[in-house]
Each structure stands twice: as C-alpha cells, then as structure tokens.
Design a protein around this motif. Sequence first.
Motif, mmCIF file in Angstrom:
data_model
loop_
_atom_site.group_PDB
_atom_site.id
_atom_site.type_symbol
_atom_site.label_atom_id
_atom_site.label_comp_id
_atom_site.label_asym_id
_atom_site.label_seq_id
_atom_site.Cartn_x
_atom_site.Cartn_y
_atom_site.Cartn_z
ATOM 1 N N ARG A 254 -71.481 -52.336 32.743
ATOM 2 C CA ARG A 254 -72.428 -51.339 32.251
ATOM 3 C C ARG A 254 -72.790 -51.615 30.794
ATOM 4 N NH1 ARG A 254 -71.945 -46.056 29.917
ATOM 5 N NH2 ARG A 254 -69.676 -46.141 30.072
ATOM 6 N N TYR A 256 -72.621 -54.649 29.056
ATOM 7 C CA TYR A 256 -73.438 -55.847 28.817
ATOM 8 C C TYR A 256 -74.817 -55.724 29.444
ATOM 9 C CZ TYR A 256 -72.339 -58.053 33.436
ATOM 10 O OH TYR A 256 -72.208 -58.355 34.754
ATOM 11 N N LEU A 257 -74.917 -55.011 30.573
ATOM 12 C CA LEU A 257 -76.233 -54.848 31.188
ATOM 13 C C LEU A 257 -77.132 -53.949 30.325
ATOM 14 C CD1 LEU A 257 -75.461 -54.509 34.997
ATOM 15 C CD2 LEU A 257 -76.737 -56.328 33.865
ATOM 16 N N ASP A 258 -76.559 -52.902 29.764
ATOM 17 C CA ASP A 258 -77.379 -52.028 28.925
ATOM 18 C C ASP A 258 -77.823 -52.756 27.663
ATOM 19 O OD1 ASP A 258 -78.472 -49.308 28.754
ATOM 20 O OD2 ASP A 258 -77.318 -49.207 26.906
ATOM 21 N N GLY A 261 -80.610 -54.954 28.559
ATOM 22 C CA GLY A 261 -81.829 -54.178 28.734
ATOM 23 C C GLY A 261 -82.472 -53.791 27.414
ATOM 24 N N TYR A 284 -70.468 -46.003 24.533
ATOM 25 C CA TYR A 284 -70.278 -46.121 25.984
ATOM 26 C C TYR A 284 -69.011 -45.451 26.494
ATOM 27 C CZ TYR A 284 -74.090 -49.461 25.638
ATOM 28 O OH TYR A 284 -75.310 -50.043 25.388
ATOM 29 N N HIS A 334 -74.901 -52.212 40.333
ATOM 30 C CA HIS A 334 -75.858 -51.422 39.552
ATOM 31 C C HIS A 334 -77.210 -51.353 40.258
ATOM 32 C CE1 HIS A 334 -73.154 -51.208 36.049
ATOM 33 N NE2 HIS A 334 -72.752 -52.385 36.474
ATOM 34 N N HIS A 415 -82.327 -44.778 34.517
ATOM 35 C CA HIS A 415 -82.322 -45.653 33.343
ATOM 36 C C HIS A 415 -81.630 -46.986 33.611
ATOM 37 C CE1 HIS A 415 -84.041 -43.010 30.254
ATOM 38 N NE2 HIS A 415 -83.461 -42.012 30.899
ATOM 39 N N ILE A 416 -80.945 -47.101 34.758
ATOM 40 C CA ILE A 416 -80.319 -48.383 35.105
ATOM 41 C C ILE A 416 -81.376 -49.470 35.185
ATOM 42 C CG2 ILE A 416 -79.075 -49.646 36.916
ATOM 43 C CD1 ILE A 416 -77.678 -47.026 37.622
ATOM 44 N N ARG A 418 -83.777 -50.387 33.364
ATOM 45 C CA ARG A 418 -84.022 -51.180 32.155
ATOM 46 C C ARG A 418 -82.917 -52.198 31.923
ATOM 47 N NH1 ARG A 418 -82.439 -47.083 27.146
ATOM 48 N NH2 ARG A 418 -80.191 -47.457 27.224
ATOM 49 N N SER A 419 -81.738 -51.977 32.548
ATOM 50 C CA SER A 419 -80.591 -52.852 32.333
ATOM 51 C C SER A 419 -80.522 -54.004 33.327
ATOM 52 C CB SER A 419 -79.291 -52.041 32.417
ATOM 53 O OG SER A 419 -79.298 -50.981 31.494
#
Length: 493
Positions: A254, A256-258, A261, A284, A334, A415-416, A418-419
């Motif tokens: 979560r 690193y993906l955010d 994004g 986070y 995700h 909002h996921i 965007r990641s």
Amino acid sequence: MKNGIVMYEKIYRILKNKIECGLLPSGSRLPSRTDLCREFGTSEKTVRHAVKLLSDYGLVETGQRKRPTVTFDYSGALEEKRLLPLRKADVTTAGDLLKTGIFLCYPIIQYGIDLCGGNDWHIPEAILGKMEPDRPIEFWRLSNRFWRFFIARTGNDFILRAVDSLGLSELDPLPGSLEVRTEYFTRLKEFLYTIKTGGKPTEVRFADLSFLYRFLPDGGEHSPVCKVASDSPFRLGAKELGRRISWAEEQYSRVYLDLLGLIAIGKYRPGDRLPSHAGLRQIYGVSVDTTIKAVQLLKQWGVVTAVRGKGIFVAMGPEKLRHIPIDPALVAYHVRRYLDSLELLSLTAEGVAAHAAAHDTAVENAGKLGSKLEDWWNNSYLYQLSPIVLLEFLTDYIEYSALRTVYKVIQKNYHIGRSIPKLLHHAKNRHNREIHRQCVEAAEALASNSPDIFAKKAAEMFRYTHQLIIRECKRLGYWQPAMRVYDGTLLWK
C-alpha cells in the motif's frame, strides 16, 4: 502474505466458513497448530492470531494446553447460550441498518439472479427443499440463506462482506404465525420458478413482513425483539460495520503503490524529497520495517534514491515511471479490491443517488458541485477526479449512517486507482472527457431539480467508468492476476 491478503485473516475466514457450514461441527476440535502451520505454510504466530479472532467472535473456545473447541452451533442450541447475556441493541441503529440493507440488497440480488444459470439453481432449490414452515427458527434462518445465495452469486467478496457486515443474517425474527410462514413459503417457490423461467422478480408480490423484525418500546426504553451478539452492528453501530468491511491489507505494498501513484500524477517530481521514514509511518500508520521494505523496492526500480542523513528523493518522472517493469502479481490484491468496490458502486449508485438528491440541501448545493467539477477539470487537474468529486457529494448527503459508512469505504477504495501503475493517465483523453461530461450533466440535472435524471446519469457514469477500468486492466495484464486473488465461485458453491 499471499496475493497481498494478510495471512492470519485468510486462515480465519477459511476456518470460519468451515465452522459455519458444519464441516467443523460444534464440539469438535480444531487441527493442531502444527497441522495448521503445515496446511497453510505459515508460522505459529500467524495461526495463533487467526485462532484468537475465532475466539473473539465466539466461534471457538480456547484453553491452556488443549486445542480450541468449536462452540458455534447452526441449530441454535449453543448460539442461544452465547446470546443470552448480551446487551440490548439500539433501536435507531437497527432502523438505520435495515434501511441500508434495502439500498444494498435489492440491486445486488437482482444482479445475482441475472448471473444464475444451469446448475446454479440447484442451490436455492436445495435450500427451499429444507424449509419447513412448522419449524420457525430454522425456517427463517434458511430464508436468510436463500436470499444470501444471490448476493454471494456475484462472486464478489467485497460485496458479500459489505452485506454480511450489516448483521441482518444474524437476526432471528419473531416466528410469526404458521399461516404467515406458509404464505411466505408459497411466494418463495413462485419467486424461484419465475426467475428460473426468465420472469422478472417484481412479478411476485411478497407480503410486508417487517413486523417480524420490529423494535418495540418496553418500559419507557426501546428494546429489540431480536437478540444480537455483543459485536453486532445492531449494538455497536457504524464503527463496527466499518471494521467488518475493511479487512487489513498488505501494508508495504500500500505504501509503495501510493507513492508510485503520487509520483505518476506529478504530486512529487524528480528531485523532490519524500517524507522521512517517520513521516511515512505517520501518514500510513505502519511500522518502520514496513516503510523500509517499501522504499527498498522503489530503490530497486530506480524510482527513488536514499541518501543517509539527507532523505529519500524522487529519481524518476511520470513518463519513465510508465515503463518500469512491474509484476502484475505485486498489485493483484489492490486491483481486485478496486474492481470489487467499483462493482458494488455501479450496482447501488442509482438508488443511493436518488436518496442523496432527496436531502433538504442537496439541490441547493448542486451548483457548488458543478463549480467544483469545473475547477478540478480546468484549474487543478492531476488525473480523473470528477467521479471522486461526485462520489464524495453522494456520500455527504446519505442520511443513514450505515450506508454512509459503506460508501466511505468505497470512497477510500476508489483512490486505489491512482496507485495502480499505468492505469490512470495524467493527460486528458477522450475517456476522461466523457466521464467528466457525464458528471457535469448529472450535476446540472440536480441543479434543475430533476433528481431522477441526476440519479440515472450518476449511475450511468459509474457503470461506464467501471467497464472502462475493466478493459484497461485487461489491456495492462492486471485482470487475470487480480481474478486469481480469490476464487469467487467458492463464495456461493
């Protein structure tokens, strides 16, 4: 962790399903910790955590130096013991949850019916075959299972969890008269025959049975007719509902993906310093080990550099970011959660939008909605935010706290998008323009005091977006790994 799902929760859910389905009957003992570790390929600590969850929810009883014993009994004999000492449910919360169930369940059941075919019908037929009107407790519990089948038939774990989390299936209603149960049973059989032969569910009219779930004043205080468990949303309200819906997730992915994004949409640019590990932990809500693991992966991809004593710096811009090779399996969980949430939104948006539009001040503020949409599009554009703006508007005007809680989880999951690498585009394109146009038209319909048109256009936009995301996920190679995160047929077969 496998496929991004926290392992102890996966073990908990598997064991819970076995217990509730009778594969681990009341009085039996769970396999030993050693056997569970071997079966799931995990540590004893993880198994202990899963067993603690089972114990916390009253499914097993634990003791020193002995294997946990199953205490859940579907027949209700031991379940009754678990319910006796519990506190009263709150009458306002109960009404809120029941109304929320209507908004969610009606369109979901219709969708589940549309998906049925062939041997699928054997399951609701088997449930009806076991229903006996002269056995009221089991009769109403099997009725719950009948309707739940069509919700589970969606194959969507998030949808099933959202509905189950309301706690409606945990209620034992008043028995009613034998005449009431017999008439209802006749309608159920007629209903199943109608939908099997291609008819519409609305062709069968059911009598109003809400009185079986009524909440009555008792000695000046409102007391529920139905008993509820100590952890039921009927007692604890929206807070417990939100916790039930939102399972934990793989934290480092979560993070690193955010960050990916935020870099992809230009929030962070090459040379910018990212928050420190302490800052990331605060943002986070994770441990330092988690942030270190996330930053190390970003360093391996060349996205960031880290200089001891100076900080973490962005080393790659949005264009180069689109070309880094990311294994789809790393984002599968995700993507699946994102797709599952979009599906629930697309199924329920029309009813919820109509409900929100009926709020006293919704029409008055429709102009502000339109202005915000235009501002995001013309002045503050980072990526496609128009659906999020509209979703936030709907959520703000939902009257029922339980339904608002479900939509807040959907809002968070939205909002996921965007990641997920390469999924959303920083530049405007024809798809973005079409989505924005539909959002603006919905806002204009509400401003002109046309709530029905507003609800219809909002729903059409969310359905269009959902289908567009599905196509993009297939094109990027995300679809198949996401579908392997869990087998949706296991939810209902």
